[in-house]
Design a protein around this motif. Sequence first.
Motif, short mmCIF file in Angstrom:
data_model
loop_
_atom_site.label_atom_id
_atom_site.label_comp_id
_atom_site.label_asym_id
_atom_site.label_seq_id
_atom_site.Cartn_x
_atom_site.Cartn_y
_atom_site.Cartn_z
N ALA A 116 0.77 -1.03 0.16
CA ALA A 116 0.05 -0.05 0.07
C ALA A 116 0.90 1.31 -0.28
O ALA A 116 0.38 2.27 -0.70
CB ALA A 116 -0.88 0.06 1.20
N ILE A 117 1.93 1.26 0.70
CA ILE A 117 2.95 2.35 0.75
C ILE A 117 3.38 2.65 -0.49
O ILE A 117 3.70 3.82 -0.99
CB ILE A 117 3.88 2.30 1.77
N ALA A 118 3.82 1.63 -1.07
CA ALA A 118 4.43 1.60 -2.25
C ALA A 118 3.68 2.28 -3.54
O ALA A 118 3.86 3.32 -4.29
CB ALA A 118 4.86 0.59 -2.99
N TRP A 119 2.20 1.88 -3.30
CA TRP A 119 1.19 2.38 -4.42
C TRP A 119 1.05 3.66 -4.18
O TRP A 119 0.96 4.62 -5.05
CB TRP A 119 -0.02 1.42 -4.24
N ALA A 120 0.85 4.20 -2.73
CA ALA A 120 0.68 5.64 -2.41
C ALA A 120 1.78 6.33 -3.01
O ALA A 120 1.49 7.53 -3.31
CB ALA A 120 0.46 5.60 -0.90
N THR A 121 2.93 6.03 -2.94
CA THR A 121 3.89 6.94 -3.31
C THR A 121 4.22 7.18 -4.56
O THR A 121 4.25 8.09 -5.17
CB THR A 121 5.41 6.16 -2.72
N GLN A 123 1.66 7.05 -6.40
CA GLN A 123 0.45 8.05 -6.78
C GLN A 123 0.82 9.44 -6.66
O GLN A 123 0.02 10.40 -6.78
CB GLN A 123 -0.95 7.50 -6.13
N GLY A 124 1.93 9.64 -5.70
CA GLY A 124 2.35 10.95 -5.31
C GLY A 124 1.75 11.56 -4.08
O GLY A 124 1.60 12.47 -3.66
N LEU A 125 0.97 10.57 -3.34
CA LEU A 125 0.31 10.87 -2.14
C LEU A 125 1.72 11.06 -1.21
O LEU A 125 2.83 10.57 -1.28
CB LEU A 125 -0.40 9.74 -1.42
N GLU A 126 1.31 12.11 -0.13
CA GLU A 126 2.54 12.54 0.80
C GLU A 126 2.53 12.05 2.17
O GLU A 126 3.52 11.70 2.81
CB GLU A 126 2.58 14.05 0.85
N TRP A 127 1.35 11.71 2.58
CA TRP A 127 1.08 11.19 4.06
C TRP A 127 0.08 9.68 3.88
O TRP A 127 -0.91 10.04 3.35
CB TRP A 127 0.40 11.94 5.03
#
Length: 182
Positions: A116-121, A123-127
Amino acid sequence: MHIRSLAASELDAFLRYLNEHLLGNGHDGAPLFQPMPRGQGFPPEKGAAFRNGAAAALGQPGWRRVWVAESDSGIMGHIDLRSRPEPGTAHRALLGMGVQREVRRAGVGMALLDAAIAWATEQGLEWIDLEVLSANAPAVALYRKRGFVQTGEIPDMFRIDGESLAYTYMSLALQAAPRQPV
């Protein structure tokens, strides 16, 4: 173990799994992992939030993405990221997860977090933010091990089955957080 994103067409089966998973909330000496009474299944209105969120594009209000960890015997655990409900928080996501009791402390939770963290990163999410019952020490320890930092705690947030429970708030910075003006 294999981790994969869940397709919208699989949501009905996933929600059945989630209902069974929640029936184990706080049973047999395990801490409550959801702020709901023991023996209560998955509320139908939350199923609608999963369905609507899966159909929403990233950045749209209510978006949600789900991943599952599977083995030959079925789902071992799940994790979801979803939009925060507050305006102006498109750079953040809320995390929810669960691991089947039989495979806890076997690396499933960490593998789900990593996916999930890899996907969020990407996607450009920051937190990534999360809320966890403070009494769920194994979950709090897992999040800390992965780098989440406690940002607050509300004592006596819930009273469930005659028990007073605190809620811990944690966050993980995925990228360098913007500097606040001094």
